[in-house]
Design a protein around this motif. Sequence first.
Motif, PDB file in Angstrom:
ATOM      1  N   GLY A  28       0.822  -1.214   0.000  1.00  0.00           N
ATOM      2  CA  GLY A  28       0.000   0.000   0.000  1.00  0.00           C
ATOM      3  C   GLY A  28       0.854   1.261   0.000  1.00  0.00           C
ATOM      4  O   GLY A  28       0.588   2.201  -0.757  1.00  0.00           O
ATOM      5  N   VAL A  29       1.882   1.274   0.825  1.00  0.00           N
ATOM      6  CA  VAL A  29       2.692   2.488   0.948  1.00  0.00           C
ATOM      7  C   VAL A  29       3.467   2.756  -0.346  1.00  0.00           C
ATOM      8  O   VAL A  29       3.552   3.905  -0.792  1.00  0.00           O
ATOM      9  CB  VAL A  29       3.651   2.364   2.153  1.00  0.00           C
ATOM     10  CG1 VAL A  29       4.685   3.472   2.129  1.00  0.00           C
ATOM     11  CG2 VAL A  29       2.864   2.414   3.439  1.00  0.00           C
ATOM     12  N   THR A  30       3.999   1.710  -0.979  1.00  0.00           N
ATOM     13  CA  THR A  30       4.722   1.956  -2.228  1.00  0.00           C
ATOM     14  C   THR A  30       3.764   2.400  -3.335  1.00  0.00           C
ATOM     15  O   THR A  30       4.140   3.206  -4.184  1.00  0.00           O
ATOM     16  CB  THR A  30       5.503   0.710  -2.690  1.00  0.00           C
ATOM     17  OG1 THR A  30       4.639  -0.414  -2.616  1.00  0.00           O
ATOM     18  CG2 THR A  30       6.712   0.459  -1.813  1.00  0.00           C
ATOM     19  N   ILE A  31       2.544   1.890  -3.307  1.00  0.00           N
ATOM     20  CA  ILE A  31       1.568   2.376  -4.293  1.00  0.00           C
ATOM     21  C   ILE A  31       1.265   3.848  -4.023  1.00  0.00           C
ATOM     22  O   ILE A  31       1.247   4.674  -4.934  1.00  0.00           O
ATOM     23  CB  ILE A  31       0.273   1.536  -4.250  1.00  0.00           C
ATOM     24  CG1 ILE A  31       0.556   0.131  -4.777  1.00  0.00           C
ATOM     25  CG2 ILE A  31      -0.819   2.198  -5.081  1.00  0.00           C
ATOM     26  CD1 ILE A  31      -0.639  -0.781  -4.740  1.00  0.00           C
ATOM     27  N   TRP A  32       1.045   4.167  -2.765  1.00  0.00           N
ATOM     28  CA  TRP A  32       0.770   5.556  -2.383  1.00  0.00           C
ATOM     29  C   TRP A  32       1.868   6.480  -2.911  1.00  0.00           C
ATOM     30  O   TRP A  32       1.606   7.553  -3.443  1.00  0.00           O
ATOM     31  CB  TRP A  32       0.690   5.646  -0.857  1.00  0.00           C
ATOM     32  CG  TRP A  32       0.398   7.004  -0.311  1.00  0.00           C
ATOM     33  CD1 TRP A  32      -0.824   7.603  -0.227  1.00  0.00           C
ATOM     34  CD2 TRP A  32       1.337   7.938   0.244  1.00  0.00           C
ATOM     35  NE1 TRP A  32      -0.697   8.843   0.354  1.00  0.00           N
ATOM     36  CE2 TRP A  32       0.610   9.070   0.647  1.00  0.00           C
ATOM     37  CE3 TRP A  32       2.715   7.916   0.443  1.00  0.00           C
ATOM     38  CZ2 TRP A  32       1.220  10.187   1.240  1.00  0.00           C
ATOM     39  CZ3 TRP A  32       3.328   9.023   1.026  1.00  0.00           C
ATOM     40  CH2 TRP A  32       2.583  10.135   1.420  1.00  0.00           C
ATOM     41  N   ALA A  33       3.111   6.025  -2.778  1.00  0.00           N
ATOM     42  CA  ALA A  33       4.238   6.888  -3.115  1.00  0.00           C
ATOM     43  C   ALA A  33       4.429   7.033  -4.626  1.00  0.00           C
ATOM     44  O   ALA A  33       4.957   8.040  -5.077  1.00  0.00           O
ATOM     45  CB  ALA A  33       5.514   6.364  -2.468  1.00  0.00           C
ATOM     46  N   HIS A  34       4.025   6.044  -5.415  1.00  0.00           N
ATOM     47  CA  HIS A  34       4.368   6.087  -6.840  1.00  0.00           C
ATOM     48  C   HIS A  34       3.179   6.228  -7.778  1.00  0.00           C
ATOM     49  O   HIS A  34       3.358   6.371  -8.977  1.00  0.00           O
ATOM     50  CB  HIS A  34       5.172   4.841  -7.219  1.00  0.00           C
ATOM     51  CG  HIS A  34       6.459   4.731  -6.468  1.00  0.00           C
ATOM     52  ND1 HIS A  34       7.464   5.646  -6.596  1.00  0.00           N
ATOM     53  CD2 HIS A  34       6.886   3.847  -5.542  1.00  0.00           C
ATOM     54  CE1 HIS A  34       8.462   5.325  -5.800  1.00  0.00           C
ATOM     55  NE2 HIS A  34       8.139   4.243  -5.139  1.00  0.00           N
ATOM     56  N   LEU A  35       1.979   6.187  -7.209  1.00  0.00           N
ATOM     57  CA  LEU A  35       0.771   6.256  -8.039  1.00  0.00           C
ATOM     58  C   LEU A  35       0.799   7.454  -8.979  1.00  0.00           C
ATOM     59  O   LEU A  35       0.549   7.327 -10.180  1.00  0.00           O
ATOM     60  CB  LEU A  35      -0.466   6.314  -7.123  1.00  0.00           C
ATOM     61  CG  LEU A  35      -1.801   6.512  -7.820  1.00  0.00           C
ATOM     62  CD1 LEU A  35      -2.114   5.313  -8.682  1.00  0.00           C
ATOM     63  CD2 LEU A  35      -2.910   6.726  -6.814  1.00  0.00           C
TER      64      LEU A  35
ATOM     65  N   ASP B 216      13.802   0.943  -0.262  1.00  0.00           N
ATOM     66  CA  ASP B 216      13.906   1.945   0.798  1.00  0.00           C
ATOM     67  C   ASP B 216      12.618   2.204   1.595  1.00  0.00           C
ATOM     68  O   ASP B 216      12.676   2.220   2.827  1.00  0.00           O
ATOM     69  CB  ASP B 216      14.518   3.265   0.324  1.00  0.00           C
ATOM     70  CG  ASP B 216      14.621   3.382  -1.171  1.00  0.00           C
ATOM     71  OD1 ASP B 216      13.804   2.760  -1.847  1.00  0.00           O
ATOM     72  OD2 ASP B 216      15.504   4.105  -1.651  1.00  0.00           O
ATOM     73  N   GLU B 217      11.506   2.404   0.901  1.00  0.00           N
ATOM     74  CA  GLU B 217      10.278   2.673   1.669  1.00  0.00           C
ATOM     75  C   GLU B 217       9.976   1.504   2.601  1.00  0.00           C
ATOM     76  O   GLU B 217       9.675   1.686   3.775  1.00  0.00           O
ATOM     77  CB  GLU B 217       9.073   2.898   0.751  1.00  0.00           C
ATOM     78  CG  GLU B 217       9.105   4.200  -0.014  1.00  0.00           C
ATOM     79  CD  GLU B 217       9.392   3.961  -1.465  1.00  0.00           C
ATOM     80  OE1 GLU B 217       9.777   2.831  -1.809  1.00  0.00           O
ATOM     81  OE2 GLU B 217       9.250   4.924  -2.253  1.00  0.00           O
ATOM     82  N   ALA B 218      10.052   0.294   2.014  1.00  0.00           N
ATOM     83  CA  ALA B 218       9.724  -0.890   2.808  1.00  0.00           C
ATOM     84  C   ALA B 218      10.703  -1.076   3.951  1.00  0.00           C
ATOM     85  O   ALA B 218      10.318  -1.436   5.063  1.00  0.00           O
ATOM     86  CB  ALA B 218       9.711  -2.130   1.904  1.00  0.00           C
TER      87      ALA B 218
END
Lengths: 337, 349
Positions: A201-208, A269-271
């Motif tokens: 979810g967080v990586t999607i949030w960041a790259h959407l 990195d995010e993860a």
Amino acid sequence: MTGVKEVLGAVVAAPLGWLARLLDTPLRLWQRLAGQNGMVAFFLLPNMAIFTVFVLLPLVINIAYSMTTGAALFLPERTYVGAAQFERLLRCTDYTDLMTCQEDQFWIALRNTGTFVVLQVTLLIVAATITALILNRALRALSFWRAVFFFPVLLSPVVVGLIWRWILDRNGVLNAALVGMGMDPVNWLLERNYAFSAAIGVTIWAHLGFFALILLAGLQAIPRDLYEAAEMDGTKPARVFWRITLPLLMPNMLVVIVLALIRAVQVFDEAYVLTGGGPGTATLFLTQYIYEVGFASLLKNPGLAAAASILMGGVLIVLTLLQLALGRKNERKGKLK
Amino acid sequence: MSRVMGFLTRRKGGTGWDWTDVFTFVWLGSAVFIMFGPALWLVMSSFKSPAQLSEFPPTLLPYEAQVVTVEGYDRPLPLFSVTDEAGTRTLAEVRRVGTVAQMVDPENPTEVQRINIANRTPVREVGFSWGNYLDPFLRFDFLTYTKNSIFVTGVATLITLLTNSMAAFALSKYEFRGRGFVVVLIIATLMIPLSVILVPLYSIVSGVGLINSLWGVILPTVATPTGVFLLRQYMLTIPDELLEAARMDHASEWQIYWRIVLPLTAPALAVLAIFSVVWRWNDFLWPLIVLSRQEVYTLQVGLNAYAGELNVQWHYLLAMTVITMIPVVLVFIFLQRFITAGIAGTGLK
């Protein structure tokens, strides 16, 4: 605004301009001595020297590195072992049970990365496509809406990771909202499946926003008269989407998918900031495995890390070639028009 | 206001609400919340005191407990609102023993009352803990981290612009043997990510003695194939006649690059500069590997180290996260148009 520009010009450009004038005399001399080819060499040298030392050379060394073992850092001091590192990475006594593999961490990282890539890219592309379609509806204040989705793209992975770590904390605002709605709080980052979903979810949030933007550019390039013609024929909106929008967006879509795959394979990195690979090894991904084996763990094994990075590089090269091929195909199509 | 209403009620066809209209509103509405919300929550949390941060459920705004100076006591006493059989009143706490607090009325400080702590709530009003922002700079190394980050970002961007534009100039404006090879080489490495060459790169950087040096962070990042590629594509559109005319006037090749080609490439240079600033400011994995001593940490590495401690001091961490975010938010606000145009045009990031 002109004021700002002038000040900037004076502060930045003036000393640089002075430096450039100072360089002119020796360079004129060099030009007379070495001719045009000498000048070409001069212009290329700084970039290509850095490029060779810090990009090309490591690429070449990497292969040699992966065939050596030991803790020594420099190649000449390392012991040659042939393909032993690759064998160690890939050998399992029973391939249906990852725990029997010699490097079970590698296999776990591989499995996690595989699952992550499939789920994250699928969800990301669906969300980005929906977003692009919505932004393409000739909205008012388009630049504002674009900015909304684009905002997280520029944030650093560390900032992204920390923002969400704070929100997903056991006593964080998300759990407060759940409790407020009468649900049980969840240990988002300490339960395997939740932590994995959080990483997705967080990586999607960041790259959407990034992917939505490219798809939007593709949508905007679809000629308007096609839609007008469809409207005159009274075509149903769903049919317009499947017959006009999607086929014409497809070239862009493919490039975007490959780009998303390339990024997802390297997830780190995010993860890493969000979960640190945990709980346990639930969110251990390939890049983190390489980082830990190569640098962070007590039992450093740079050769093994190099071997793992070559395997990952192989996947990335295939994806990159795919992207170049798709890009070229698009270009040719564009020329035909 | 009418424009806002006009926007809110705008629909697809003009007659009735299509399901796509509803979906659009839901999607965009939740997007504002989901995309901006987390960052806003970070900013609001960063002004809270440690006690406030550990509260559950958290409050939206940062509050500060009110204190009052009472005659006969040296230090300021915290104020509480007390409700029990005797009615509601505001008292100051002298000390607390177990579940019972000894409290005094600020108006009448001689009479000490014993109050069960279940019957009281702290009196507080909106207040900002600026210390969250000041202390990390004064007492910890965050000033050094910030300076390091600014140095890396600034120097790397300058070198990137200079070397990349020089190489792009050579590759777009001269005919020479091996040009095609160099161009192919650069394109081929466009997609080679750092994570594939980590180990050998580390040995090289270590070999030239740049471990724990900011230059070890800067140099491997500046020869970006992306930058050369972007600038070259742009320079190819500059007509060669301009250069020929300048040569007629006895301009040196260096002058042609500096006085003619560079100014004409300004838009592409601006895009590359913006990207480079964001990239280098945000870099994490490579600095994490190269920098292992505190005094050379960049902000990103420092933040991560701070977040990895056993007892995370969230009040400082959140404030420093906001500080780390500020330059990128400024870039976003003022230069968003360049970036979106750059991405849509080239697909780079």
